[in-house]
Design an enzyme around this catalytic site. Structure first.
Site, short mmCIF file in Angstrom:
data_model
loop_
_atom_site.label_atom_id
_atom_site.label_comp_id
_atom_site.label_asym_id
_atom_site.label_seq_id
_atom_site.Cartn_x
_atom_site.Cartn_y
_atom_site.Cartn_z
N ASP A 154 -17.63 29.21 71.90
CA ASP A 154 -16.99 30.54 71.90
C ASP A 154 -16.87 31.05 73.34
O ASP A 154 -16.91 32.25 73.59
CB ASP A 154 -17.76 31.54 71.05
CG ASP A 154 -16.96 32.80 70.74
OD1 ASP A 154 -15.72 32.75 70.83
OD2 ASP A 154 -17.57 33.85 70.44
N LYS A 199 -6.86 30.45 61.85
CA LYS A 199 -8.00 31.31 62.14
C LYS A 199 -7.87 32.64 61.39
O LYS A 199 -6.84 33.32 61.48
CB LYS A 199 -8.10 31.57 63.64
CG LYS A 199 -9.30 32.43 64.06
CD LYS A 199 -10.63 31.76 63.71
CE LYS A 199 -11.83 32.63 64.06
NZ LYS A 199 -12.21 32.55 65.46
N ALA A 217 -15.93 42.07 74.86
CA ALA A 217 -16.89 41.15 74.27
C ALA A 217 -16.53 39.72 74.62
O ALA A 217 -15.37 39.32 74.52
CB ALA A 217 -16.91 41.34 72.75
N HIS A 249 -13.84 34.13 61.48
CA HIS A 249 -14.70 35.08 62.17
C HIS A 249 -15.30 35.96 61.08
O HIS A 249 -14.63 36.82 60.53
CB HIS A 249 -13.90 35.92 63.17
CG HIS A 249 -14.75 36.90 63.94
ND1 HIS A 249 -14.93 36.81 65.30
CD2 HIS A 249 -15.48 37.97 63.54
CE1 HIS A 249 -15.73 37.78 65.70
NE2 HIS A 249 -16.07 38.50 64.65
N HIS A 280 -19.24 30.62 65.08
CA HIS A 280 -20.26 31.31 65.88
C HIS A 280 -21.24 32.13 65.03
O HIS A 280 -21.39 33.33 65.20
CB HIS A 280 -19.63 32.18 66.96
CG HIS A 280 -18.47 33.02 66.54
ND1 HIS A 280 -18.48 33.84 65.45
CD2 HIS A 280 -17.24 33.15 67.09
CE1 HIS A 280 -17.31 34.45 65.33
NE2 HIS A 280 -16.53 34.04 66.32
N HIS A 337 -13.57 37.06 80.55
CA HIS A 337 -12.97 38.36 80.89
C HIS A 337 -13.26 38.64 82.35
O HIS A 337 -14.35 38.31 82.85
CB HIS A 337 -13.59 39.49 80.05
CG HIS A 337 -13.26 39.43 78.59
ND1 HIS A 337 -12.04 39.77 78.09
CD2 HIS A 337 -14.03 39.08 77.53
CE1 HIS A 337 -12.05 39.63 76.76
NE2 HIS A 337 -13.24 39.21 76.40
N LEU A 382 -19.17 39.12 70.50
CA LEU A 382 -19.01 39.41 69.08
C LEU A 382 -18.84 38.09 68.34
O LEU A 382 -18.04 37.25 68.76
CB LEU A 382 -17.79 40.31 68.84
CG LEU A 382 -17.96 41.78 69.26
CD1 LEU A 382 -16.64 42.53 69.13
CD2 LEU A 382 -19.03 42.46 68.41
N HIS A 426 -12.03 30.03 73.86
CA HIS A 426 -10.89 30.85 74.26
C HIS A 426 -10.50 30.47 75.68
O HIS A 426 -11.31 30.57 76.59
CB HIS A 426 -11.26 32.34 74.22
CG HIS A 426 -11.74 32.81 72.88
ND1 HIS A 426 -10.93 33.45 71.97
CD2 HIS A 426 -12.96 32.71 72.28
CE1 HIS A 426 -11.62 33.74 70.88
NE2 HIS A 426 -12.86 33.29 71.05
N PHE A 427 -9.26 30.03 75.85
CA PHE A 427 -8.76 29.71 77.19
C PHE A 427 -8.05 30.89 77.85
O PHE A 427 -7.87 30.92 79.05
CB PHE A 427 -7.77 28.55 77.12
CG PHE A 427 -8.40 27.19 77.10
CD1 PHE A 427 -9.50 26.90 77.89
CD2 PHE A 427 -7.86 26.17 76.32
CE1 PHE A 427 -10.07 25.63 77.89
CE2 PHE A 427 -8.41 24.90 76.32
CZ PHE A 427 -9.52 24.64 77.11
N ARG A 428 -7.58 31.85 77.03
CA ARG A 428 -6.66 32.90 77.50
C ARG A 428 -5.33 32.24 77.89
O ARG A 428 -4.96 31.22 77.31
CB ARG A 428 -7.26 33.74 78.63
CG ARG A 428 -8.67 34.29 78.33
CD ARG A 428 -8.75 35.11 77.08
NE ARG A 428 -10.10 35.70 76.94
CZ ARG A 428 -10.64 36.04 75.79
NH1 ARG A 428 -9.98 35.84 74.66
NH2 ARG A 428 -11.84 36.58 75.74
N ASN A 458 -5.99 34.05 69.61
CA ASN A 458 -5.90 35.53 69.71
C ASN A 458 -5.44 35.98 71.09
O ASN A 458 -6.13 36.70 71.81
CB ASN A 458 -7.23 36.19 69.33
CG ASN A 458 -8.40 35.75 70.19
OD1 ASN A 458 -8.43 34.62 70.68
ND2 ASN A 458 -9.36 36.63 70.36
N HIS A 498 -14.82 25.41 69.39
CA HIS A 498 -14.42 26.83 69.34
C HIS A 498 -14.47 27.40 70.75
O HIS A 498 -15.55 27.57 71.32
CB HIS A 498 -15.37 27.63 68.45
CG HIS A 498 -15.02 29.09 68.35
ND1 HIS A 498 -14.53 29.66 67.20
CD2 HIS A 498 -15.07 30.09 69.25
CE1 HIS A 498 -14.31 30.95 67.40
NE2 HIS A 498 -14.64 31.23 68.65
#
Length: 344
Positions: free
Chosen positions: A246, A98, A262, A135, A173, A250, A218, A15-17, A41, A13
């Site tokens: 997770d 997801k 978050a 989530h 998570h 940012h 989050l 996030h790469f963006r 997302n 799990h």
């Protein structure tokens, strides 16, 4: 023990963006993980097989030269997701879908608002073997943010797993004793990922002595008793729990603002911090299964062939990192000393 070798781990799990951010996030993960489940997302979200394949290609283009890292793709469920979308995703090699309750976290405004209407989609996923990643928080304003995971289990997740007994569900998570106990009490079709921050921190680390924006994620950090329950299930060696960072980057100015984003960007130190936690619990013998076996087995994928070695050696996480676009990012555990390090 001052050195440990484990089968190459996976991150189930993260996030790469997108775009220039990939030049930072993909190499940071590929340095020690062979595969990763990539969250969908983005803006706009990855809602179709075609979008997932194109995103995968952008990730592969950002791999370091010679890397064999493999991104495992997901699609983002919306009120408009159809059974045909699920069939197309499966055909394209997407491994999971997801579920974000609308407004639950970063870039989740387009997500599901009517879970009851998703029954045909869940049935198609059950039929085709596409995993459901959840989530698990409700988003009603009157429900306290520290209770939203527990209420989601009671109002939603228990119904999903009862109505779809053959649907594989990953409760992402998890942060509470309620979630850990729900997973343990459920069938072997239900598992969970646990992040480094939820093993290492509790809400005191977010709020005591001033707000700590780089510890804000989050689901939000919970009280120490919930943290301890997560440590307990990790220490038990249960195959229902596995590594999912997770990791969620940012830019510094987006975290240190009046409405900070978050997410904890843990890719720079994740496997080392998990190792540190397992060492402190005196269960280093259970690290390999948590990091390298349980997730692959649950997803029905082969375990990795390679290995990595970690040595007990102090090093310091950078205070900040310069992104390709010029912005700075503050990694999780920034400026602090980690006691384990990937060798070589």
């Amino acid at each position: 023990m001052s050195e440990i070798t484990i089968q190459t781990p996976d991150d189930w799990h993260l996030h790469f963006r997108d775009n220039d951010m990939l030049l930072e996030t993909v190499p940071a993960t590929a340095r020690c993980f062979q595969r990763a489940i990539v969250m969908p997302n983005l803006v706009p979200p990855i809602t179709t097989a075609e979008m997932a394949v194109k995103y995968q290609q952008r990730i592969l283009a950002a791999r370091p030269q010679g890397s064999s890292f493999e991104p495992l793709m997901t699609i983002y469920l919306t009120n408009s997701t159809s059974e045909a979308d699920i069939e197309a995703a499966k055909s394209a090699g997407v491994v999971a879908a997801k579920l974000y309750p609308a407004g639950a976290t970063t870039n989740s405004d387009a997500a599901v608002t009517n879970l009851a209407a998703m029954t045909p989609v869940f049935e198609k996923m059950e039929e085709l073997g596409l995993l459901l990643l959840v989530h698990g928080e409700v988003t009603e304003q009157h429900i306290d943010i520290f209770d939203r995971e527990k209420v989601f289990i009671e109002q939603n997740l228990s119904n999903i797993v009862t109505r779809h007994p053959n649907l594989k569900v990953v409760f992402e998570h998890i942060t509470t004793a309620d979630a850990a106990d729900f997973v343990l009490e459920s069938s072997d079709k239900v598992a969970a990922t646990i992040t480094p921050q939820h093993l290492m921190l509790n809400r005191n680390d977010l709020l005591v002595g001033g707000i700590r924006p780089h510890n804000y994620c989050l689901p939000v950090l919970k009280r120490q008793t919930h943290q301890q329950r997560l440590l307990d299930v990790v220490q038990s060696g249960s195959a229902k729990f596995f590594l999912g960072t997770d990791s969620a980057p940012h830019e510094k100015h987006r975290k240190e603002s009046a409405c900070g984003c978050a997410g904890c960007y843990s890719a720079w130190s994740a496997i080392e911090l998990y190792t540190q936690v397992f060492d402190e619990l005196n269960v280093l013998d259970k690290l390999e299964a948590f990091a390298s076996h349980h997730g692959a087995d649950f997803y029905g994928l082969p375990r990795n062939n390679g290995t990595i070695t970690l040595v007990k050696e102090d090093w310091q996480v950078p205070a900040q990192i310069k992104l390709p676009g010029g912005d700075d990012i503050v990694p999780f555990y920034a400026g602090k000393t980690v006691h384990w390090k990937v060798k070589g």
